[in-house]
Enzyme design. Structure first.
Site, PDB file in Angstrom:
ATOM      1  N   GLY A  22     -37.559 -30.847 -24.485  1.00 32.40           N
ATOM      2  CA  GLY A  22     -38.527 -31.207 -25.318  1.00 32.40           C
ATOM      3  C   GLY A  22     -38.022 -32.836 -25.160  1.00 32.40           C
ATOM      4  N   GLY A  27     -36.602 -35.471 -29.319  1.00 32.14           N
ATOM      5  CA  GLY A  27     -35.829 -34.979 -27.861  1.00 32.14           C
ATOM      6  C   GLY A  27     -35.482 -36.319 -27.182  1.00 32.14           C
ATOM      7  N   ASP A  46     -39.031 -30.977 -20.161  1.00 25.25           N
ATOM      8  CA  ASP A  46     -40.338 -31.030 -20.700  1.00 25.25           C
ATOM      9  C   ASP A  46     -41.181 -30.302 -19.894  1.00 25.25           C
ATOM     10  OD1 ASP A  46     -41.452 -32.522 -23.565  1.00 25.25           O
ATOM     11  OD2 ASP A  46     -42.814 -31.906 -22.230  1.00 25.25           O
ATOM     12  N   VAL A 131     -33.579 -27.498 -33.208  1.00 26.37           N
ATOM     13  CA  VAL A 131     -34.424 -28.200 -34.125  1.00 26.37           C
ATOM     14  C   VAL A 131     -35.712 -27.824 -34.185  1.00 26.37           C
ATOM     15  CG1 VAL A 131     -35.087 -30.657 -34.329  1.00 26.37           C
ATOM     16  CG2 VAL A 131     -33.157 -30.106 -32.978  1.00 26.37           C
ATOM     17  N   HIS A 188     -34.701 -24.778 -44.570  1.00 26.21           N
ATOM     18  CA  HIS A 188     -35.200 -26.054 -44.413  1.00 26.21           C
ATOM     19  C   HIS A 188     -36.793 -26.122 -44.610  1.00 26.21           C
ATOM     20  CE1 HIS A 188     -36.073 -30.060 -42.585  1.00 26.21           C
ATOM     21  NE2 HIS A 188     -36.631 -29.529 -41.830  1.00 26.21           N
TER      22      HIS A 188
HETATM   23  N1  LIG Z   1     -35.044 -29.120 -38.034  1.00 28.33           N
HETATM   24  C1  LIG Z   1     -35.613 -30.451 -38.289  1.00 28.33           C
HETATM   25  O1  LIG Z   1     -35.244 -30.893 -39.450  1.00 28.33           O
HETATM   26  C2  LIG Z   1     -36.813 -31.042 -37.653  1.00 28.33           C
HETATM   27  C3  LIG Z   1     -37.050 -32.364 -37.922  1.00 28.33           C
HETATM   28  C4  LIG Z   1     -37.870 -33.060 -37.111  1.00 28.33           C
HETATM   29  C5  LIG Z   1     -38.796 -32.316 -36.274  1.00 28.33           C
HETATM   30  N2  LIG Z   1     -38.469 -31.125 -36.106  1.00 28.33           N
HETATM   31  C6  LIG Z   1     -39.196 -30.317 -35.348  1.00 28.33           C
HETATM   32  O2  LIG Z   1     -39.054 -30.525 -33.793  1.00 28.33           O
HETATM   33  C7  LIG Z   1     -39.911 -30.045 -33.053  1.00 28.33           C
HETATM   34  C8  LIG Z   1     -40.225 -31.426 -31.780  1.00 28.33           C
HETATM   35  O3  LIG Z   1     -40.810 -32.284 -32.802  1.00 28.33           O
HETATM   36  P1  LIG Z   1     -41.076 -33.650 -32.104  1.00 28.33           P
HETATM   37  O4  LIG Z   1     -41.438 -34.929 -33.200  1.00 28.33           O
HETATM   38  O5  LIG Z   1     -40.150 -34.213 -31.020  1.00 28.33           O
HETATM   39  O6  LIG Z   1     -42.604 -33.492 -31.430  1.00 28.33           O
HETATM   40  P2  LIG Z   1     -43.101 -33.932 -30.289  1.00 28.33           P
HETATM   41  O7  LIG Z   1     -44.838 -33.240 -29.680  1.00 28.33           O
HETATM   42  O8  LIG Z   1     -43.012 -35.335 -30.069  1.00 28.33           O
HETATM   43  O9  LIG Z   1     -42.324 -33.064 -28.800  1.00 28.33           O
HETATM   44  C9  LIG Z   1     -42.376 -32.054 -28.698  1.00 28.33           C
HETATM   45  C10 LIG Z   1     -42.263 -31.933 -27.040  1.00 28.33           C
HETATM   46  O10 LIG Z   1     -42.038 -30.593 -26.874  1.00 28.33           O
HETATM   47  C11 LIG Z   1     -42.456 -30.381 -25.463  1.00 28.33           C
HETATM   48  N3  LIG Z   1     -42.864 -28.866 -25.244  1.00 28.33           N
HETATM   49  C12 LIG Z   1     -43.808 -28.093 -25.666  1.00 28.33           C
HETATM   50  N4  LIG Z   1     -43.531 -26.742 -24.991  1.00 28.33           N
HETATM   51  C13 LIG Z   1     -42.475 -27.010 -24.403  1.00 28.33           C
HETATM   52  C14 LIG Z   1     -41.804 -26.072 -23.349  1.00 28.33           C
HETATM   53  N5  LIG Z   1     -42.308 -24.789 -23.408  1.00 28.33           N
HETATM   54  N6  LIG Z   1     -40.711 -26.338 -22.690  1.00 28.33           N
HETATM   55  C15 LIG Z   1     -40.360 -27.704 -22.938  1.00 28.33           C
HETATM   56  N7  LIG Z   1     -40.861 -28.639 -23.482  1.00 28.33           N
HETATM   57  C16 LIG Z   1     -42.180 -28.183 -24.386  1.00 28.33           C
HETATM   58  C17 LIG Z   1     -43.964 -30.920 -25.591  1.00 28.33           C
HETATM   59  O11 LIG Z   1     -44.486 -31.267 -24.209  1.00 28.33           O
HETATM   60  C18 LIG Z   1     -43.477 -32.283 -26.199  1.00 28.33           C
HETATM   61  O12 LIG Z   1     -42.968 -33.127 -25.468  1.00 28.33           O
HETATM   62  C19 LIG Z   1     -41.185 -29.752 -33.890  1.00 28.33           C
HETATM   63  O13 LIG Z   1     -41.286 -28.331 -33.853  1.00 28.33           O
HETATM   64  C20 LIG Z   1     -40.965 -30.295 -35.138  1.00 28.33           C
HETATM   65  O14 LIG Z   1     -41.612 -29.616 -36.453  1.00 28.33           O
HETATM   66  C21 LIG Z   1     -37.552 -30.281 -36.875  1.00 28.33           C
END
Ligand SMILES: NC(=O)c1ccc[n+]([C@@H]2O[C@H](COP(=O)([O-])OP(=O)(O)OC[C@H]3O[C@@H](n4cnc5c(N)ncnc54)[C@H](O)[C@@H]3O)[C@@H](O)[C@H]2O)c1
Length: 321
Positions: A22, A27, A46, A131, A188
């Site tokens: 990601g 990421g 990605d 994450v 969470h």
């Molecule tokens: N655990 C936590 O505390 C926490 C905190 C922040 C965000 N998050 C979660 O983390 C995730 C990512 O958030 P973000 O802000 O980076 O989102 P984002 O949309 O900026 O990035 C997600 C990326 O994943 C890629 N992606 C989608 N399907 C994929 C696959 N099959 N293989 C590889 N890559 C793929 C997308 O193309 C995108 O670039 C979300 O689910 C968000 O809710 C969790």
């Protein structure tokens, strides 16, 4: 290879390999923090063509300025991830305003499941850090799907939630964030359990420094910390603090620091919960989760923890793992 008379050591001792799946906000920022700390070489994966390659190259070109030598590779496939030491999985959809983490459940389960299959096929000994939200359900899914021991599949959430709580406490008392420690347990989500009794400023519990109403307000703000940022950003969710938190785990593991951090870890009876990933303090070292730390909870705290674990279980059951 020879440079003068000195042989480059990396030929014999390659840097750890960190894969980040990601290359979105969390990421790419995690990759940035990892190389800035020189924790290892980074492979950024990605599904969007060009994005991981472009970001990896851009980040590599910051190396001469920031002074890091970590190698960075961007890819749409998984071949470059082979033999990773640690894999941070951020692939998935992020929350939009009005959307709960749970709304993401089925879509992200599909994504995380396929990512885990690809990783496991090439890195049988890796440690997985999840994450993607909804976090506790995704880490349970990744564990089941990977067939890895529970010690090598861990979720990032508590460090972020605690960091938010620490920020609010430090601001309230006008002290350095470095003096503030905080503990947030449970899932969470909206049922997370911040523990004021175990949250301190230079060792002094905040219950001795702030009135109850003030602490309650900070606790509520912490529990809504993710939504507060989503409401500002409108088109995405928080990523600087989430990425920093994931990298704190990577660092603790790769450097075998034995650091006590709140993470989503598999409970096998601890805190009265069995067979479920929930946020608790753990000791992180080179083998992953090396110990689940059990702290004494008051009846109220245990009740809040139970409620949080029940919410996690409900979500996990929807996945029919
Ligand atoms: N655990 C936590 O505390 C926490 C905190 C922040 C965000 N998050 C979660 O983390 C995730 C990512 O958030 P973000 O802000 O980076 O989102 P984002 O949309 O900026 O990035 C997600 C990326 O994943 C890629 N992606 C989608 N399907 C994929 C696959 N099959 N293989 C590889 N890559 C793929 C997308 O193309 C995108 O670039 C979300 O689910 C968000 O809710 C969790």
């Amino acid at each position: 290879m020879q440079v003068g008379k000195a042989e480059i050591l990396s030929v014999h001792f390659p840097r750890p390999k960190i894969t980040v799946v990601g290359a979105g906000n969390v990421g790419a920022t995690a990759a940035q923090y990892a190389v800035e700390k020189e924790l290892g070489d980074v492979v950024l994966v990605d599904v969007i063509e060009g994005i991981p390659q472009g970001k990896a190259l851009d980040l590599a070109q910051a190396g001469p300025v920031h002074g890091y030598d970590s190698a960075l590779v961007g890819a749409n496939g998984y071949d470059d991830t082979a033999n990773s030491d640690i894999v941070v999985i951020t692939a998935g959809l992020a929350r939009k305003p009005g959307m709960t983490r749970d709304d993401l459940l089925f879509k992200n389960a599909e994504i995380v499941g396929s990512v885990v299959d690809q990783i496991v096929a090439r890195s049988r000994n890796a440690i997985l850090i999840l994450v993607t939200n909804p976090l506790d359900a995704m880490v349970q899914l990744a564990w089941k799907r990977s067939g890895f021991p529970t010690s090598r599949v861990i979720g990032m959430a508590g460090i972020l939630d605690s960091a938010r709580f620490r920020t609010f406490i430090a601001r309230e008392l006008n002290v350095s964030v470095e003096n503030v420690t905080a503990f947030v347990l449970g899932g969470h989500g909206d049922t997370m359990v911040p523990l004021p009794r175990y949250s301190t400023v230079a060792g002094i519990p905040i219950t001795e420094l702030l009135p109850k109403e003030k602490i309650d307000a900070l606790v509520t703000r912490t529990a809504n910390g993710g939504a507060e940022i989503v409401n500002f950003l409108k088109t995405g969710s928080a990523y600087y603090a989430p990425a920093a938190s994931a990298i704190e785990m990577v660092e603790a593991i790769l450097k075998d620091k034995k650091k006590i951090l709140p993470c989503a870890a598999y409970l096998d009876g601890q805190y009265g919960v069995k067979g479920l990933y929930v946020g608790v303090p753990v000791k992180l070292g080179r083998r992953g989760v090396e110990q689940v730390i059990e702290i004494t909870l008051t009846a109220d705290e245990q009740a809040a923890f139970n409620k949080s674990a029940a919410a996690v279980r409900e979500l996990v059951e929807k996945l029919k793992l």
